[in-house]
Design a protein around this motif. Structure first.
Motif, PDB file in Angstrom:
ATOM      1  N   ALA A 114      55.371  14.333  51.644  1.00 38.57           N
ATOM      2  CA  ALA A 114      54.746  14.028  52.934  1.00 38.57           C
ATOM      3  C   ALA A 114      54.709  12.517  53.156  1.00 38.57           C
ATOM      4  O   ALA A 114      54.985  12.033  54.255  1.00 38.57           O
ATOM      5  CB  ALA A 114      53.344  14.618  52.995  1.00 38.57           C
ATOM      6  N   THR A 115      54.380  11.763  52.110  1.00 39.48           N
ATOM      7  CA  THR A 115      54.364  10.307  52.249  1.00 39.48           C
ATOM      8  C   THR A 115      55.760   9.797  52.573  1.00 39.48           C
ATOM      9  O   THR A 115      55.917   8.872  53.364  1.00 39.48           O
ATOM     10  CB  THR A 115      53.857   9.650  50.954  1.00 39.48           C
ATOM     11  N   CYS A 116      56.764  10.393  51.949  1.00 40.82           N
ATOM     12  CA  CYS A 116      58.141  10.006  52.246  1.00 40.82           C
ATOM     13  C   CYS A 116      58.458  10.203  53.716  1.00 40.82           C
ATOM     14  O   CYS A 116      59.058   9.347  54.351  1.00 40.82           O
ATOM     15  CB  CYS A 116      59.116  10.867  51.450  1.00 40.82           C
ATOM     16  N   GLN A 117      58.050  11.355  54.232  1.00 40.43           N
ATOM     17  CA  GLN A 117      58.301  11.619  55.643  1.00 40.43           C
ATOM     18  C   GLN A 117      57.557  10.609  56.511  1.00 40.43           C
ATOM     19  O   GLN A 117      58.104  10.107  57.492  1.00 40.43           O
ATOM     20  CB  GLN A 117      57.867  13.040  55.992  1.00 40.43           C
ATOM     21  N   ALA A 118      56.323  10.316  56.113  1.00 43.86           N
ATOM     22  CA  ALA A 118      55.546   9.331  56.868  1.00 43.86           C
ATOM     23  C   ALA A 118      56.188   7.952  56.778  1.00 43.86           C
ATOM     24  O   ALA A 118      55.950   7.100  57.622  1.00 43.86           O
ATOM     25  CB  ALA A 118      54.111   9.283  56.350  1.00 43.86           C
ATOM     26  N   ALA A 119      57.009   7.734  55.745  1.00 45.65           N
ATOM     27  CA  ALA A 119      57.718   6.464  55.623  1.00 45.65           C
ATOM     28  C   ALA A 119      59.062   6.524  56.356  1.00 45.65           C
ATOM     29  O   ALA A 119      59.871   5.609  56.239  1.00 45.65           O
ATOM     30  CB  ALA A 119      57.931   6.115  54.150  1.00 45.65           C
ATOM     31  N   GLY A 120      59.290   7.624  57.073  1.00 43.06           N
ATOM     32  CA  GLY A 120      60.496   7.721  57.891  1.00 43.06           C
ATOM     33  C   GLY A 120      61.732   8.182  57.144  1.00 43.06           C
ATOM     34  O   GLY A 120      62.852   8.016  57.622  1.00 43.06           O
ATOM     35  N   ILE A 121      61.532   8.752  55.951  1.00 44.86           N
ATOM     36  CA  ILE A 121      62.670   9.155  55.132  1.00 44.86           C
ATOM     37  C   ILE A 121      62.986  10.629  55.356  1.00 44.86           C
ATOM     38  O   ILE A 121      62.090  11.483  55.312  1.00 44.86           O
ATOM     39  CB  ILE A 121      62.360   8.924  53.631  1.00 44.86           C
ATOM     40  N   ASN A 122      64.251  10.943  55.562  1.00 47.59           N
ATOM     41  CA  ASN A 122      64.695  12.323  55.717  1.00 47.59           C
ATOM     42  C   ASN A 122      64.815  12.965  54.326  1.00 47.59           C
ATOM     43  O   ASN A 122      65.849  12.887  53.669  1.00 47.59           O
ATOM     44  CB  ASN A 122      66.036  12.346  56.441  1.00 47.59           C
ATOM     45  N   ASP A 143      55.765  12.286  46.378  1.00 49.13           N
ATOM     46  CA  ASP A 143      55.033  12.883  47.484  1.00 49.13           C
ATOM     47  C   ASP A 143      55.951  13.008  48.694  1.00 49.13           C
ATOM     48  O   ASP A 143      56.306  12.005  49.313  1.00 49.13           O
ATOM     49  CB  ASP A 143      53.817  12.012  47.838  1.00 49.13           C
ATOM     50  N   ALA A 192      60.622   8.629  44.934  1.00 46.92           N
ATOM     51  CA  ALA A 192      59.552   8.747  45.931  1.00 46.92           C
ATOM     52  C   ALA A 192      59.375  10.204  46.341  1.00 46.92           C
ATOM     53  O   ALA A 192      58.247  10.678  46.505  1.00 46.92           O
ATOM     54  CB  ALA A 192      59.867   7.886  47.151  1.00 46.92           C
ATOM     55  N   MET A 208      55.348   3.869  40.538  1.00 43.63           N
ATOM     56  CA  MET A 208      56.117   2.773  41.130  1.00 43.63           C
ATOM     57  C   MET A 208      55.221   1.548  41.263  1.00 43.63           C
ATOM     58  O   MET A 208      54.000   1.651  41.215  1.00 43.63           O
ATOM     59  CB  MET A 208      56.581   3.145  42.535  1.00 43.63           C
ATOM     60  N   HIS A 221      59.834  12.758  60.004  1.00 40.20           N
ATOM     61  CA  HIS A 221      60.565  11.505  59.755  1.00 40.20           C
ATOM     62  C   HIS A 221      61.263  11.014  61.023  1.00 40.20           C
ATOM     63  O   HIS A 221      61.444   9.817  61.223  1.00 40.20           O
ATOM     64  CB  HIS A 221      61.549  11.671  58.597  1.00 40.20           C
ATOM     65  N   SER A 279      63.824   3.298  55.675  1.00 33.24           N
ATOM     66  CA  SER A 279      63.936   4.278  56.761  1.00 33.24           C
ATOM     67  C   SER A 279      64.913   3.740  57.804  1.00 33.24           C
ATOM     68  O   SER A 279      65.053   2.527  57.964  1.00 33.24           O
ATOM     69  CB  SER A 279      62.567   4.515  57.386  1.00 33.24           C
ATOM     70  N   VAL A 332      58.666   9.181  63.095  1.00 27.19           N
ATOM     71  CA  VAL A 332      58.458   7.832  62.554  1.00 27.19           C
ATOM     72  C   VAL A 332      59.562   6.899  63.044  1.00 27.19           C
ATOM     73  O   VAL A 332      59.303   5.763  63.449  1.00 27.19           O
ATOM     74  CB  VAL A 332      58.437   7.862  61.007  1.00 27.19           C
ATOM     75  N   ASN A 333      60.782   7.402  63.049  1.00 27.89           N
ATOM     76  CA  ASN A 333      61.891   6.549  63.452  1.00 27.89           C
ATOM     77  C   ASN A 333      61.979   6.343  64.965  1.00 27.89           C
ATOM     78  O   ASN A 333      62.790   5.544  65.437  1.00 27.89           O
ATOM     79  CB  ASN A 333      63.201   7.087  62.871  1.00 27.89           C
ATOM     80  N   LEU A 387      64.349   6.242  46.359  1.00 27.67           N
ATOM     81  CA  LEU A 387      63.954   7.286  47.313  1.00 27.67           C
ATOM     82  C   LEU A 387      63.802   8.634  46.614  1.00 27.67           C
ATOM     83  O   LEU A 387      62.880   9.391  46.910  1.00 27.67           O
ATOM     84  CB  LEU A 387      64.979   7.393  48.444  1.00 27.67           C
TER      85      LEU A 387
END
Ligand SMILES: Nc1ncnc2c1ncn2[C@@H]1O[C@H](COP(=O)(O)OP(=O)(O)O)[C@@H](O)[C@H]1O
Ligand SMILES: [Mg+2]
Lengths: 309, 247
Positions: free
Chosen positions: A190-198, A188, A184, B94, B74, B106, B77-78, A181
């Protein structure tokens, strides 16, 4: 996630054994002291790399945590006359507190705020040490700390054990999903956020872990020097650590640790050059960074061991 | 009739430019809806408002009865709203698999025991299974689009927002991707909102089209009717014809 290979593990065992035995063979308190400083710098470089190397958010004020840890040890010893062993956990807690104070407001934002805030916070702490000299001892700092362990050799082994533990923990984290993470986030946000990551949570948490080890190293340094002074907070310390990371190979944890040991040893060996020492040192650094932008140690190790993987 | 997404009076200004103006529409669960509009009409901005990447000036976004406006991306998304980006944004450095594993971590997706196995399943599902171990840099553009979709699916969405999934693809890549989207919609009962600025691609795909121009909704109708809508023809088709003629 990634498995630690036998090759890496054997390499680590050999390096640690060499580091542990060298002072026994040389049998010089002076050299044991040099190695102790090497190993403490290695803790600082590895801890810097965990946050900044993995997330790509460069921390230009790692000395904030180093100084905070060291001064915590100093205050405990000179104001509260506490058992020196309390220094280590207290230094960790104080460094973590500093990381939260700087991290919370600045790591939410993108842009250079975090780097600048770290730089300024460490510079401000250095000034505060001078302004509140009645408490901090001003230029001279605080002295009269007790050693944690009397024998320099035993203390060196203790610090080396902490380095090994730090590198093991940080490497395990870096190779876990947590590390994925952080990488990641470097890629990027923004992509992380789009992947649901805080994203903010992970950046602050990784800074906190980084600060904890830096503060621990600061306290170890204080109990080696038996005194602390304002330059511990200086930008020079932060930049020195960053250079060590780049020479070692950013993002690899073990590379920066070995880079720190190599460069600290180099400064000592160059004493024979007398007044040209700084020139030779700077030239060596520039050559390494210019010719090997990915660093020296980690890329070299990967190249050498490629065939055995 | 139940509603999964209810957008009311959403507006956004960038300085003097009104990028979204009083947009209201709603989606039923399981619907596959298209958003149509020429370049610069405000389609991506609308997605950014729905997903929290840009804060709306006014309006509300109710998803499954709960307000999304004001939540961080985020968090949205959740809640079950996933999106893809118009310009694909993979995590460089990656593998393809790791790119999807990130989304499997997530909070909404985390209960899956083996993240790698789940990521592999998702890659199989979008037809990238064989490339899981490759560095993401080696993927051609069409595959990156599929990767975007796999990553979005990894967050277990109830509503999937696809921003121009066909943009930049050759005609031979478009058809299989359209099939994939149809399959997701059919098999997983996913509600999908899909942006496209070329009419042709999604006429056969969606059941309803929301046409936007200058940030405003100018028509909502089934595709067969939208092509005959005078405002759409004037605002949209005329423009692209002109653009094609001058190109
Ligand atoms: N973050 C932003 N800041 C300022 N203007 C923006 C921003 N995002 C989009 N715009 C402007 O809003 C308008 C709509 O853009 P966009 O939503 O990307 O259109 P579309 O996706 O329909 O092609 C454009 O004029 C664009 O320049
Ligand atoms: Mg767009």
């Amino acid at each position: 996630m990634k498995q630690l290979s036998i090759v890496d593990l054997s390499g680590a065992v050999v390096v640690v054994a060499l580091l542990a035995l060298t002072p026994v063979l040389l049998n010089s308190n002076y050299f044991t002291g040099v190695l102790t400083v090497c190993v403490i710098y290695a803790i600082w470089a590895a801890s810097w790399d965990f946050m900044s190397g993995l997330t790509g958010r460069e921390n230009f004020g790692h000395s904030l945590f180093i100084g905070a840890g060291a001064y915590t040890a100093g205050f405990l010893a000179t104001v509260w006359y506490a058992n020196p062993w309390y220094s280590l956990p207290t230094a960790v807690v104080v460094a973590i507190a500093f990381s939260l104070i700087v991290g919370f407001p600045t790591l939410r934002l993108r842009g250079p705020y975090f780097a600048l805030a770290m730089l300024s916070a460490s510079a401000i702490m250095q000034r505060l040490c001078l302004i509140f000299w009645e408490y901090s001892g001003g230029e001279e700092g605080l002295y009269g700390l007790d050693p944690l362990i009397q024998s320099p050799l035993h203390y060196y082994w203790f610090v080396l054990a902490i380095l090994v533990a730090a590198v093991a923990i940080l490497t395990a984290l870096a190779q876990s999903h947590w590390g994925l993470l952080l990488r990641a986030i470097r890629g990027d946000e923004a992509t992380c956020q789009a992947a649901g990551i805080n994203v903010t949570f992970y950046k602050i948490a990784s800074l906190t872990i980084s600060a904890a080890f830096a503060g621990l190293g600061g306290a170890l340094y204080a109990h080696y020097q038996l005194q602390v002074s304002p330059p511990l907070f200086s930008v020079v310390v932060s930049i020195t650590v960053i250079i060590m990371v780049y020479v070692g190979g950013i993002g690899s944890i073990y590379g920066p640790a070995l880079g720190a040991i190599m460069l600290t040893l180099l400064t000592e060996l160059l004493r024979t050059f007398g007044e040209y020492r700084l020139w030779v040192y700077t030239l060596t650094l520039m050559l390494i960074l210019f010719l090997l932008p990915n660093g020296l140690i980690a890329p070299l190790w990967r190249r050498l061991t490629e065939r055995f993987r | 009739m139940s509603v999964i997404l209810d957008v009311k009076d959403l507006s956004k200004r960038f300085g003097g430019l009104t990028a979204t103006k009083n947009v209201s529409f709603s989606l039923e669960p399981g619907e596959l809806t298209g958003i149509l509009g020429p370049n610069g009409a405000g389609k991506t901005t609308l997605f950014n408002l729905l997903t929290g990447f840009i804060a709306a000036d006014t309006g509300s976004v109710l998803f499954e009865g709960q307000e999304l406006r004001g939540l961080a991306p985020h968090k949205i998304v959740n809640r079950g709203v996933a999106r893809t980006f118009q310009l694909t944004r993979p995590f460089l450095g990656m593998t393809v698999l790791e790119n999807v594993v990130v989304a499997c971590l997530s909070p909404r997706a985390r209960d899956a025991h083996d993240k790698e196995a789940r990521a592999q399943e998702l890659l199989d599902h979008v037809g990238l299974g064989a490339k899981a171990r490759e560095p993401v840099e080696t993927l051609p553009y069409g595959d990156l689009r599929r990767l975007e979709i796999a990553r979005a699916l990894a967050t277990k969405p109830n509503l999937l927002l696809l921003d121009e999934p066909f943009a930049g693809l050759g005609s031979r890549e478009i058809e299989p991707l359209a099939q994939l989207i149809k399959r997701l919609h059919r098999e997983q009962k996913l509600t999908i909102l899909l942006i496209e600025h070329k009419l042709r691609e999604f006429m056969a795909l969606v059941s309803r089209v929301i046409a936007i121009d200058f940030g405003e909704i100018i028509a909502i109708a089934p595709p067969a009717e939208i092509v005959r809508n005078p405002r759409v023809i004037e605002a949209y088709i005329g423009k692209t014809e002109a653009a094609h003629a001058s190109a």
